[in-house]
Design a protein around this motif. Structure first.
Motif, PDB file in Angstrom:
ATOM      1  N   PRO A   3       0.806  -1.232   0.000  1.00 30.44           N
ATOM      2  CA  PRO A   3       0.000   0.000   0.000  1.00 30.44           C
ATOM      3  C   PRO A   3       0.837   1.278   0.000  1.00 30.44           C
ATOM      4  N   LEU A   4       2.086   1.173   0.412  1.00 29.06           N
ATOM      5  CA  LEU A   4       2.971   2.334   0.418  1.00 29.06           C
ATOM      6  C   LEU A   4       3.736   2.500  -0.895  1.00 29.06           C
ATOM      7  N   GLY A   5       3.459   1.605  -1.844  1.00 29.18           N
ATOM      8  CA  GLY A   5       4.113   1.715  -3.138  1.00 29.18           C
ATOM      9  C   GLY A   5       5.368   0.867  -3.288  1.00 29.18           C
ATOM     10  N   VAL A   6       5.724   0.118  -2.269  1.00 27.48           N
ATOM     11  CA  VAL A   6       6.898  -0.744  -2.349  1.00 27.48           C
ATOM     12  C   VAL A   6       6.451  -2.056  -2.998  1.00 27.48           C
ATOM     13  N   THR A   7       6.980  -2.335  -4.168  1.00 28.36           N
ATOM     14  CA  THR A   7       6.556  -3.529  -4.903  1.00 28.36           C
ATOM     15  C   THR A   7       7.662  -4.550  -5.097  1.00 28.36           C
ATOM     16  N   ARG A   8       8.907  -4.138  -4.869  1.00 27.63           N
ATOM     17  CA  ARG A   8      10.024  -5.069  -5.037  1.00 27.63           C
ATOM     18  C   ARG A   8      10.586  -5.394  -3.663  1.00 27.63           C
ATOM     19  N   PHE A   9      10.783  -6.679  -3.427  1.00 29.69           N
ATOM     20  CA  PHE A   9      11.289  -7.139  -2.142  1.00 29.69           C
ATOM     21  C   PHE A   9      12.505  -8.024  -2.369  1.00 29.69           C
ATOM     22  N   ALA A  10      13.462  -7.916  -1.501  1.00 24.44           N
ATOM     23  CA  ALA A  10      14.648  -8.782  -1.576  1.00 24.44           C
ATOM     24  C   ALA A  10      14.219 -10.225  -1.324  1.00 24.44           C
ATOM     25  N   GLN A  11      14.836 -11.149  -2.029  1.00 25.58           N
ATOM     26  CA  GLN A  11      14.533 -12.564  -1.840  1.00 25.58           C
ATOM     27  C   GLN A  11      15.498 -13.229  -0.867  1.00 25.58           C
ATOM     28  N   THR A  12      16.584 -12.562  -0.585  1.00 21.56           N
ATOM     29  CA  THR A  12      17.552 -13.073   0.382  1.00 21.56           C
ATOM     30  C   THR A  12      18.043 -11.903   1.224  1.00 21.56           C
ATOM     31  N   ILE A  13      18.692 -12.231   2.320  1.00 26.87           N
ATOM     32  CA  ILE A  13      19.346 -11.210   3.123  1.00 26.87           C
ATOM     33  C   ILE A  13      20.810 -11.591   3.245  1.00 26.87           C
ATOM     34  N   GLU A  14      21.657 -10.615   3.476  1.00 28.81           N
ATOM     35  CA  GLU A  14      23.088 -10.880   3.609  1.00 28.81           C
ATOM     36  C   GLU A  14      23.626 -10.181   4.841  1.00 28.81           C
ATOM     37  N   PHE A  15      24.557 -10.861   5.499  1.00 25.18           N
ATOM     38  CA  PHE A  15      25.261 -10.297   6.647  1.00 25.18           C
ATOM     39  C   PHE A  15      26.745 -10.440   6.349  1.00 25.18           C
ATOM     40  N   PRO A  16      27.386  -9.371   5.884  1.00 26.22           N
ATOM     41  CA  PRO A  16      28.803  -9.481   5.519  1.00 26.22           C
ATOM     42  C   PRO A  16      29.688  -9.668   6.748  1.00 26.22           C
ATOM     43  N   LEU A  17      30.625 -10.576   6.628  1.00 26.77           N
ATOM     44  CA  LEU A  17      31.580 -10.832   7.706  1.00 26.77           C
ATOM     45  C   LEU A  17      32.958 -10.343   7.308  1.00 26.77           C
ATOM     46  N   ARG A  18      33.655  -9.769   8.258  1.00 25.73           N
ATOM     47  CA  ARG A  18      35.035  -9.345   8.026  1.00 25.73           C
ATOM     48  C   ARG A  18      35.946 -10.558   8.191  1.00 25.73           C
ATOM     49  N   GLU A  19      37.091 -10.519   7.546  1.00 24.23           N
ATOM     50  CA  GLU A  19      38.063 -11.605   7.674  1.00 24.23           C
ATOM     51  C   GLU A  19      38.476 -11.788   9.137  1.00 24.23           C
ATOM     52  N   ALA A  20      38.561 -10.694   9.881  1.00 28.81           N
ATOM     53  CA  ALA A  20      38.926 -10.780  11.303  1.00 28.81           C
ATOM     54  C   ALA A  20      37.879 -11.563  12.092  1.00 28.81           C
ATOM     55  N   ASP A  21      36.598 -11.418  11.720  1.00 23.39           N
ATOM     56  CA  ASP A  21      35.532 -12.177  12.389  1.00 23.39           C
ATOM     57  C   ASP A  21      35.718 -13.680  12.155  1.00 23.39           C
ATOM     58  N   LYS A  22      36.001 -14.022  10.901  1.00 19.06           N
ATOM     59  CA  LYS A  22      36.177 -15.435  10.550  1.00 19.06           C
ATOM     60  C   LYS A  22      37.414 -16.017  11.228  1.00 19.06           C
ATOM     61  N   GLU A 109      28.201 -16.913  25.223  1.00 17.26           N
ATOM     62  CA  GLU A 109      29.602 -16.551  25.008  1.00 17.26           C
ATOM     63  C   GLU A 109      29.845 -15.643  23.809  1.00 17.26           C
ATOM     64  N   LEU A 110      28.863 -15.477  22.931  1.00 17.69           N
ATOM     65  CA  LEU A 110      29.126 -14.861  21.633  1.00 17.69           C
ATOM     66  C   LEU A 110      28.397 -13.545  21.427  1.00 17.69           C
ATOM     67  N   ASP A 111      29.077 -12.611  20.757  1.00 17.93           N
ATOM     68  CA  ASP A 111      28.367 -11.418  20.309  1.00 17.93           C
ATOM     69  C   ASP A 111      27.813 -11.715  18.907  1.00 17.93           C
ATOM     70  N   LEU A 112      27.135 -10.758  18.306  1.00 15.86           N
ATOM     71  CA  LEU A 112      26.461 -10.976  17.032  1.00 15.86           C
ATOM     72  C   LEU A 112      27.419 -11.372  15.916  1.00 15.86           C
ATOM     73  N   ARG A 113      28.549 -10.687  15.785  1.00  9.35           N
ATOM     74  CA  ARG A 113      29.508 -11.010  14.719  1.00  9.35           C
ATOM     75  C   ARG A 113      30.123 -12.393  14.938  1.00  9.35           C
ATOM     76  N   GLN A 114      30.415 -12.738  16.184  1.00  8.78           N
ATOM     77  CA  GLN A 114      30.960 -14.070  16.471  1.00  8.78           C
ATOM     78  C   GLN A 114      29.940 -15.148  16.135  1.00  8.78           C
ATOM     79  N   LEU A 115      28.682 -14.915  16.490  1.00  4.92           N
ATOM     80  CA  LEU A 115      27.637 -15.884  16.162  1.00  4.92           C
ATOM     81  C   LEU A 115      27.498 -16.031  14.651  1.00  4.92           C
ATOM     82  N   ALA A 116      27.565 -14.935  13.922  1.00  3.91           N
ATOM     83  CA  ALA A 116      27.477 -14.992  12.456  1.00  3.91           C
ATOM     84  C   ALA A 116      28.642 -15.806  11.880  1.00  3.91           C
TER      85      ALA A 116
END
Length: 182
Positions: A3-22, A109-116
């Motif tokens: 109803p607000l005019g938004v007609t395109r929706f993402a089909q996936t979501i992404e959470f980019p991880l830094r090499e340091a996180d990995k 034990e984990l923060d959000l980036r560690q859990l990701a």
């Protein structure tokens, strides 16, 4: 949003991880006996009481199957305040001798980036429809989600977006016996 005019929706979501996180998660797992290339399954049994959760004894049976029958390493995570529930789920496996203990408990034990980063390295995540399910989907990890038979907790509303996911739901959501056994 239509109803607000938004007609395109993402089909996936992404959470980019830094090499340091990995790299940090790799070192964290190494200290706990899961070296690089060692397959593990991530299990997040908690629900923080928001939805009807799968029973602790069923999670315990599943963990036993994954560890003892399938020979997989299992990492368990949970949110703050869920340690006693995790103890119920993991107690049978923690009674094994240390050299045969296939389970790592990372509750609180984990923060959000560690859990990701932990999610990204897993073969899959098994959980209810909680934040870790969405995070695992966002880093490209397959998810297996156990949905309550309650009508307000459907995969249509709470399921993972895109990526490889499996949703398990009771076939009779109005059945009191099904809800009692969930």
């Amino acid at each position: 949003l239509k109803p607000l005019g938004v007609t395109r929706f993402a089909q996936t979501i992404e959470f980019p991880l830094r090499e340091a996180d990995k790299a940090g998660m790799g070192a964290w797992l190494e200290k706990r006996g899961i070296g690089e290339g060692t397959p593990y399954v991530l299990v997040h049994p908690g629900s923080k009481g928001r939805v009807l959760a799968w029973k602790s004894e069923k999670y315990a049976q599943l963990l036993g199957y994954l560890c003892q029958i399938q020979g997989l390493r299992v990492v368990v995570t949970a949110a703050p305040g869920e340690a006693s529930m995790v103890s119920e789920v993991t107690a049978p496996l923690f009674q094994l001798p240390p050299e045969r203990k296939p389970l790592i408990d990372m509750t609180e034990e984990l923060d959000l980036r560690q859990l990701a980063a932990l999610c990204q390295g897993a073969l899959c995540l098994l959980s209810g429809p909680q934040g870790p399910m969405h995070l695992a989907a966002a880093v490209g990890t397959p998810t297996v989600t156990l949905f309550s038979p309650a009508p307000e907790a459907t995969p249509v509303r709470w399921g993972a977006w895109g990526n490889d996911h499996t949703e398990l739901v009771s076939q009779n959501p109005r059945c009191p016996a099904c809800q009692a056994g969930y």
